[in-house]
Design a protein around this motif. Structure first.
Motif, PDB file in Angstrom:
ATOM      1  N   VAL A 575       0.844  -1.186   0.000  1.00 22.85           N
ATOM      2  CA  VAL A 575       0.000   0.000   0.000  1.00 22.85           C
ATOM      3  C   VAL A 575       0.884   1.241   0.000  1.00 22.85           C
ATOM      4  O   VAL A 575       1.891   1.298   0.717  1.00 22.85           O
ATOM      5  CB  VAL A 575      -0.960  -0.006   1.209  1.00 22.85           C
ATOM      6  N   GLY A 576       0.533   2.192  -0.837  1.00 20.44           N
ATOM      7  CA  GLY A 576       1.268   3.452  -0.866  1.00 20.44           C
ATOM      8  C   GLY A 576       1.076   4.212   0.434  1.00 20.44           C
ATOM      9  O   GLY A 576       0.032   4.112   1.088  1.00 20.44           O
ATOM     10  N   VAL A 577       2.093   4.976   0.813  1.00 21.79           N
ATOM     11  CA  VAL A 577       2.012   5.748   2.058  1.00 21.79           C
ATOM     12  C   VAL A 577       2.413   7.194   1.778  1.00 21.79           C
ATOM     13  O   VAL A 577       3.161   7.477   0.838  1.00 21.79           O
ATOM     14  CB  VAL A 577       2.899   5.146   3.167  1.00 21.79           C
ATOM     15  N   PRO A 578       1.908   8.125   2.593  1.00 23.12           N
ATOM     16  CA  PRO A 578       2.155   9.542   2.316  1.00 23.12           C
ATOM     17  C   PRO A 578       3.587   9.997   2.540  1.00 23.12           C
ATOM     18  O   PRO A 578       4.039  10.942   1.900  1.00 23.12           O
ATOM     19  CB  PRO A 578       1.215  10.261   3.307  1.00 23.12           C
ATOM     20  N   LYS A 579       4.319   9.329   3.457  1.00 22.45           N
ATOM     21  CA  LYS A 579       5.625   9.836   3.841  1.00 22.45           C
ATOM     22  C   LYS A 579       6.629   8.704   4.060  1.00 22.45           C
ATOM     23  O   LYS A 579       6.250   7.566   4.306  1.00 22.45           O
ATOM     24  CB  LYS A 579       5.519  10.653   5.142  1.00 22.45           C
ATOM     25  N   ALA A 580       7.883   9.052   3.981  1.00 20.64           N
ATOM     26  CA  ALA A 580       8.955   8.107   4.313  1.00 20.64           C
ATOM     27  C   ALA A 580       9.090   8.073   5.824  1.00 20.64           C
ATOM     28  O   ALA A 580       9.951   8.714   6.419  1.00 20.64           O
ATOM     29  CB  ALA A 580      10.256   8.542   3.659  1.00 20.64           C
ATOM     30  N   SER A 581       8.199   7.311   6.455  1.00 19.17           N
ATOM     31  CA  SER A 581       8.124   7.284   7.912  1.00 19.17           C
ATOM     32  C   SER A 581       8.032   5.837   8.375  1.00 19.17           C
ATOM     33  O   SER A 581       8.001   4.905   7.570  1.00 19.17           O
ATOM     34  CB  SER A 581       6.898   8.088   8.369  1.00 19.17           C
ATOM     35  N   THR A 582       8.013   5.671   9.676  1.00 24.32           N
ATOM     36  CA  THR A 582       7.796   4.348  10.258  1.00 24.32           C
ATOM     37  C   THR A 582       6.325   4.227  10.631  1.00 24.32           C
ATOM     38  O   THR A 582       5.766   5.117  11.281  1.00 24.32           O
ATOM     39  CB  THR A 582       8.673   4.137  11.498  1.00 24.32           C
ATOM     40  N   TYR A 583       5.726   3.130  10.242  1.00 26.66           N
ATOM     41  CA  TYR A 583       4.291   2.918  10.424  1.00 26.66           C
ATOM     42  C   TYR A 583       4.082   1.874  11.517  1.00 26.66           C
ATOM     43  O   TYR A 583       4.463   0.719  11.378  1.00 26.66           O
ATOM     44  CB  TYR A 583       3.638   2.508   9.101  1.00 26.66           C
ATOM     45  N   LYS A 584       3.457   2.331  12.601  1.00 21.38           N
ATOM     46  CA  LYS A 584       3.268   1.489  13.781  1.00 21.38           C
ATOM     47  C   LYS A 584       1.878   0.870  13.755  1.00 21.38           C
ATOM     48  O   LYS A 584       0.875   1.579  13.637  1.00 21.38           O
ATOM     49  CB  LYS A 584       3.441   2.324  15.051  1.00 21.38           C
ATOM     50  N   LEU A 585       1.807  -0.443  13.882  1.00 19.14           N
ATOM     51  CA  LEU A 585       0.529  -1.146  13.871  1.00 19.14           C
ATOM     52  C   LEU A 585      -0.207  -0.902  15.200  1.00 19.14           C
ATOM     53  O   LEU A 585       0.270  -1.313  16.260  1.00 19.14           O
ATOM     54  CB  LEU A 585       0.755  -2.642  13.667  1.00 19.14           C
ATOM     55  N   VAL A 586      -1.360  -0.220  15.141  1.00 15.35           N
ATOM     56  CA  VAL A 586      -2.089   0.104  16.371  1.00 15.35           C
ATOM     57  C   VAL A 586      -3.403  -0.678  16.495  1.00 15.35           C
ATOM     58  O   VAL A 586      -3.983  -0.731  17.584  1.00 15.35           O
ATOM     59  CB  VAL A 586      -2.376   1.618  16.476  1.00 15.35           C
ATOM     60  N   LEU A 587      -3.852  -1.292  15.414  1.00 15.19           N
ATOM     61  CA  LEU A 587      -5.048  -2.142  15.488  1.00 15.19           C
ATOM     62  C   LEU A 587      -4.971  -3.207  14.420  1.00 15.19           C
ATOM     63  O   LEU A 587      -4.763  -2.903  13.239  1.00 15.19           O
ATOM     64  CB  LEU A 587      -6.326  -1.319  15.318  1.00 15.19           C
ATOM     65  N   ILE A 605       6.540  -0.936  10.649  1.00 15.64           N
ATOM     66  CA  ILE A 605       7.104  -1.175   9.318  1.00 15.64           C
ATOM     67  C   ILE A 605       7.685   0.135   8.805  1.00 15.64           C
ATOM     68  O   ILE A 605       6.983   1.167   8.808  1.00 15.64           O
ATOM     69  CB  ILE A 605       6.028  -1.686   8.338  1.00 15.64           C
ATOM     70  N   LYS A 606       8.921   0.094   8.360  1.00 18.40           N
ATOM     71  CA  LYS A 606       9.540   1.295   7.795  1.00 18.40           C
ATOM     72  C   LYS A 606       9.210   1.370   6.306  1.00 18.40           C
ATOM     73  O   LYS A 606       9.330   0.378   5.582  1.00 18.40           O
ATOM     74  CB  LYS A 606      11.059   1.250   8.004  1.00 18.40           C
ATOM     75  N   ALA A 607       8.755   2.534   5.883  1.00 18.33           N
ATOM     76  CA  ALA A 607       8.387   2.708   4.479  1.00 18.33           C
ATOM     77  C   ALA A 607       9.587   2.500   3.566  1.00 18.33           C
ATOM     78  O   ALA A 607      10.707   2.906   3.892  1.00 18.33           O
ATOM     79  CB  ALA A 607       7.803   4.096   4.270  1.00 18.33           C
ATOM     80  N   ILE A 619       4.503   0.475   1.958  1.00 18.08           N
ATOM     81  CA  ILE A 619       4.803  -0.595   2.906  1.00 18.08           C
ATOM     82  C   ILE A 619       4.096  -1.863   2.437  1.00 18.08           C
ATOM     83  O   ILE A 619       3.099  -1.806   1.719  1.00 18.08           O
ATOM     84  CB  ILE A 619       4.352  -0.257   4.349  1.00 18.08           C
ATOM     85  N   ALA A 620       4.609  -2.995   2.852  1.00 19.85           N
ATOM     86  CA  ALA A 620       3.987  -4.290   2.557  1.00 19.85           C
ATOM     87  C   ALA A 620       3.573  -4.929   3.878  1.00 19.85           C
ATOM     88  O   ALA A 620       4.327  -4.894   4.860  1.00 19.85           O
ATOM     89  CB  ALA A 620       4.944  -5.191   1.794  1.00 19.85           C
ATOM     90  N   TYR A 621       2.371  -5.504   3.877  1.00 22.07           N
ATOM     91  CA  TYR A 621       1.826  -6.028   5.126  1.00 22.07           C
ATOM     92  C   TYR A 621       1.036  -7.297   4.819  1.00 22.07           C
ATOM     93  O   TYR A 621       0.283  -7.342   3.829  1.00 22.07           O
ATOM     94  CB  TYR A 621       0.911  -4.979   5.765  1.00 22.07           C
ATOM     95  N   PRO A 622       1.175  -8.360   5.653  1.00 24.07           N
ATOM     96  CA  PRO A 622       0.390  -9.589   5.439  1.00 24.07           C
ATOM     97  C   PRO A 622      -1.064  -9.368   5.860  1.00 24.07           C
ATOM     98  O   PRO A 622      -1.398  -9.469   7.047  1.00 24.07           O
ATOM     99  CB  PRO A 622       1.094 -10.618   6.321  1.00 24.07           C
ATOM    100  N   LEU A 623      -1.927  -9.081   4.913  1.00 27.42           N
ATOM    101  CA  LEU A 623      -3.318  -8.715   5.188  1.00 27.42           C
ATOM    102  C   LEU A 623      -4.202  -9.957   5.100  1.00 27.42           C
ATOM    103  O   LEU A 623      -4.346 -10.552   4.028  1.00 27.42           O
ATOM    104  CB  LEU A 623      -3.794  -7.662   4.177  1.00 27.42           C
ATOM    105  N   PRO A 624      -4.798 -10.378   6.219  1.00 23.41           N
ATOM    106  CA  PRO A 624      -5.635 -11.583   6.179  1.00 23.41           C
ATOM    107  C   PRO A 624      -6.981 -11.334   5.508  1.00 23.41           C
ATOM    108  O   PRO A 624      -7.361 -10.188   5.247  1.00 23.41           O
ATOM    109  CB  PRO A 624      -5.823 -11.918   7.659  1.00 23.41           C
ATOM    110  N   GLY A 625      -7.703 -12.409   5.228  1.00 28.18           N
ATOM    111  CA  GLY A 625      -9.055 -12.270   4.731  1.00 28.18           C
ATOM    112  C   GLY A 625      -9.910 -11.516   5.738  1.00 28.18           C
ATOM    113  O   GLY A 625      -9.803 -11.761   6.940  1.00 28.18           O
ATOM    114  N   TYR A 626     -10.716 -10.613   5.249  1.00 31.60           N
ATOM    115  CA  TYR A 626     -11.528  -9.714   6.093  1.00 31.60           C
ATOM    116  C   TYR A 626     -10.662  -8.968   7.112  1.00 31.60           C
ATOM    117  O   TYR A 626     -11.118  -8.612   8.196  1.00 31.60           O
ATOM    118  CB  TYR A 626     -12.626 -10.483   6.833  1.00 31.60           C
TER     119      TYR A 626
END
Length: 634
Positions: A575-587, A605-607, A619-626
């Motif tokens: 998924v594209g992201v707005p900035k070269a930042s670190t993305y913290k999984l909060v939910l 995840i670091k962009a 960033i790339a993320y293992p996205l489960p079904g639903y």
């Protein structure tokens, strides 16, 4: 203490601007010549005679005739009766010009006999000791109401929870609700409750939308003082209170407002304007000053006396359109040959400006189901000046999409994105209300496609999309834990379902969403324009995945949402992201706490400098079904 109507009172009433009318009309403790009693006052201009009958005079029809005050054309009757106590029942006996006797409840009564009784009851509502000063001062000090969080829990008090094994209905009283409801709302993280069916009404099946007592909290759950205790307690726990309010129509019940003094008084005299053929109800005459004053006085009573924080105005469209629910020949055009009720338009501009102007921090909410322009626009620019409008269009599109088998969602992708194309036209509340889980529409859970486990997952991703989308939020009781049956006013919610882990997991997920919402200003401080929302990918229809960002005004608090509406897992979803930042999984909906697999996922995840969705970084993320993944970033 109150006094009889003066000529000045009558002047303001005749202009529709006697804003504290509730302190005089009706039945109020008073004193005459050193004697304590109750002063009764009623508006009945077409009556030949009016009497007060009640428990204090043995319902003797001749014991207490009312005096028609001067000037007589004002139609105000008054009567002081010594020795009358609070709790006494009464009615007005109205004798019409042809000698017919009508037995009417008091339109301005502050309390009523519990149904099936239809009498009014004397009450003194002026001596409750409020202790919500901190809340009231904070409300008045709010600089921008639109930048405040608002997640509303819509509640029908009589069926939220009941006492088991009682011979009566087992209703929770207002005081019971104060403690139990407040505890639940605080734990879940809602900011407001919206209470259905508070103004007195005779028939349980109307849910409170056919009102006979516009100035009386229903006696089903206790006294007016008990109701004040509920509001006070919610406020002390920092929970706002919204009431449903119904100025659109009223029932024909013999003891109510219909043909009150033997002729149309509160309703339009012409049945083509004064009746709803489909609903079998009467329509208020918005062109009559005293009727507008009655409605404005009711609204101000709830807001100013009972400390309520807002009113959700029911059936606004039925007021705005003269032909609403009517066939040709059943309605009369306005002076310009149009179907707009110009008197209702002016009424809304008046009352909305008045309420929010006199009570800073309060809100007026329109349940308006059409594309009437500028419902929340300022009155000076031709708008109706509501604070918010229910977004019925979003609701219908959302539900149409969610009911689909995931295979067919790709062909209906636009149903989930369309609302953002008009989001700036009004200030919206996204709603999943009681109306969507009754009359064979199914509960939210059973609207979902698939097997039982899939229904829960569908609902989770749907709620995540809703909470992330721009607009304030409303969810009807029971749907946050997956009530299986349709709602009924005749029984409490199926709380036993929480013994099933799937229902508990859903409830915990909604709780997590609500607390995430309150914790992050980007979720609520800019709900009106594109400054607070940005699509990352609104066009991934083939995979039925939506990604978007909620942005704070200062840019320091932002959340990235990724929502997968199919059961197909995307092991390396980029998924594209707005900035070269670190993305913290909060939910993460796949967390074991929400009934997911519990599979370990990267906490942050670091962009990468890798183009995706038209963006330089991704960033790339293992996205489960639903699956739902929400990331915070600076």
């Amino acid at each position: 203490m109150t006094g009889k109507f003066s000529e000045l009172d009558m002047y303001y009433f005749g202009q529709g601007t006697h804003y504290e009318i509730y302190k005089q009309m009706g039945a109020h403790p008073a004193e005459e010549d050193g004697v304590q009693g109750v002063l009764f006052q009623v508006w009945a201009p077409h009556a030949a005679q009016v009497y007060v009958i009640g428990t204090f005079n043995g319902w003797n029809e001749n014991a207490n005739e009312m005096e028609r005050l001067k000037p007589e054309e004002a139609g105000i009757y008054a009567c002081f009766i010594p020795g009358v106590k609070c709790g006494e029942l009464y009615k007005y006996l109205i004798v019409t010009s042809d000698g017919t006797k009508l037995y009417k409840a008091d339109p301005y009564a502050n309390y009523a006999e519990k149904r099936p009784g239809t009498a009014s009851a004397v009450a003194d509502i002026m001596h409750f000791k409020w202790s919500d000063d901190a809340w009231m001062k904070a409300r008045a000090a709010v600089k921008d109401i639109y930048a405040q969080p608002m997640t509303i829990y819509e509640v029908h008090p009589g069926s939220w929870m009941r006492h088991p094994g009682r011979e009566d209905e087992g209703f929770y009283t207002y005081r019971d609700l104060a403690h139990s409801l407040t505890a639940y709302v605080k734990e879940m993280g809602y900011t407001h409750v919206e209470l259905m069916g508070i103004a007195e009404y005779p028939y349980d099946g109307s849910w409170g939308y056919q009102v006979t007592g516009y100035f009386a909290p229903t006696s089903r759950y206790g006294t007016p003082e008990d109701f004040m205790y509920l509001i006070n307690y919610l406020h002390k726990n920092k929970i706002g209170v919204i009431l449903d309010w119904v100025p659109a129509h009223f029932p024909r019940d013999a003891h109510g407002l219909a043909d009150f003094d033997g002729e149309p008084l509160y309703e339009y005299a012409d049945p083509r304007k004064g009746e709803h053929p489909e609903w079998g109800t009467k329509i208020f005459d918005y062109g009559k000053a005293q009727v507008k004053n009655f409605l404005i006085g009711s609204a101000l009573l709830w807001i100013e006396h009972y400390h309520v924080d807002g009113l959700r105005v029911d059936a606004v469209a039925s007021m705005l359109y003269l032909d609403y629910g009517k066939q040709p020949g059943q309605w009369v055009p306005n002076q310009f040959g149009e179907n707009k009720n110009l008197e209702a338009v002016e009424f809304f501009r008046h009352i909305n400006t008045l309420i929010t102007g006199r009570n800073h921090g309060t809100v007026m909410i329109a349940e308006e189901s059409t594309a009437w322009p500028m419902v929340t626009g300022p009155a000076e620019n031709g708008g109706l000046n509501f604070s918010y409008k229910w977004n019925m269009g979003w609701m219908h599109d959302f539900l149409d999409y969610m009911k689909l088998d995931p295979y067919f969602r790709k062909g209906n992708h636009n149903k989930m994105t369309f609302a953002m194309s008009y989001n700036g036209s009004e200030r919206y509340i996204l709603v999943l209300s009681h109306d969507e889980v009754v009359h064979l529409k199914c509960s939210m859970l059973n609207k979902m496609p698939g097997l039982e486990d899939e229904k829960f997952k569908n609902l989770m991703v749907g709620y995540a999309f809703m909470l992330g989308h721009q607009g304030k939020k409303l969810l009807f009781m029971g749907q946050d834990f997956g009530q299986s049956r349709e709602w009924s006013e005749e029984r409490e919610l199926d709380w036993y379902l929480l013994e099933d882990p799937r229902h508990k997991h859903l409830q915990d997920f909604v709780k997590a969403l609500l607390h995430l919402y309150k914790k992050n200003p980007c979720m609520y401080e800019n709900d009106h324009d594109w400054g607070g929302f940005e699509w990352i990918n609104a066009n991934d229809a083939d995979r039925s995945i939506f990604s978007f960002v909620r942005k704070s005004k200062d840019g320091k608090n932002n959340l990235l949402f990724v929502c997968n509406f199919t059961p197909v897992a995307r092991e390396d979803y980029r998924v594209g992201v707005p900035k070269a930042s670190t993305y913290k999984l909060v939910l993460n909906s796949d967390d074991a706490a929400f009934g997911g697999s519990g599979e370990k996922r990267p906490a942050s995840i670091k962009a990468e400098h890798s183009e995706c969705d038209g963006r330089e970084y991704s960033i790339a993320y293992p996205l489960p079904g639903y699956g739902v993944a929400v990331f915070s970033y600076k």
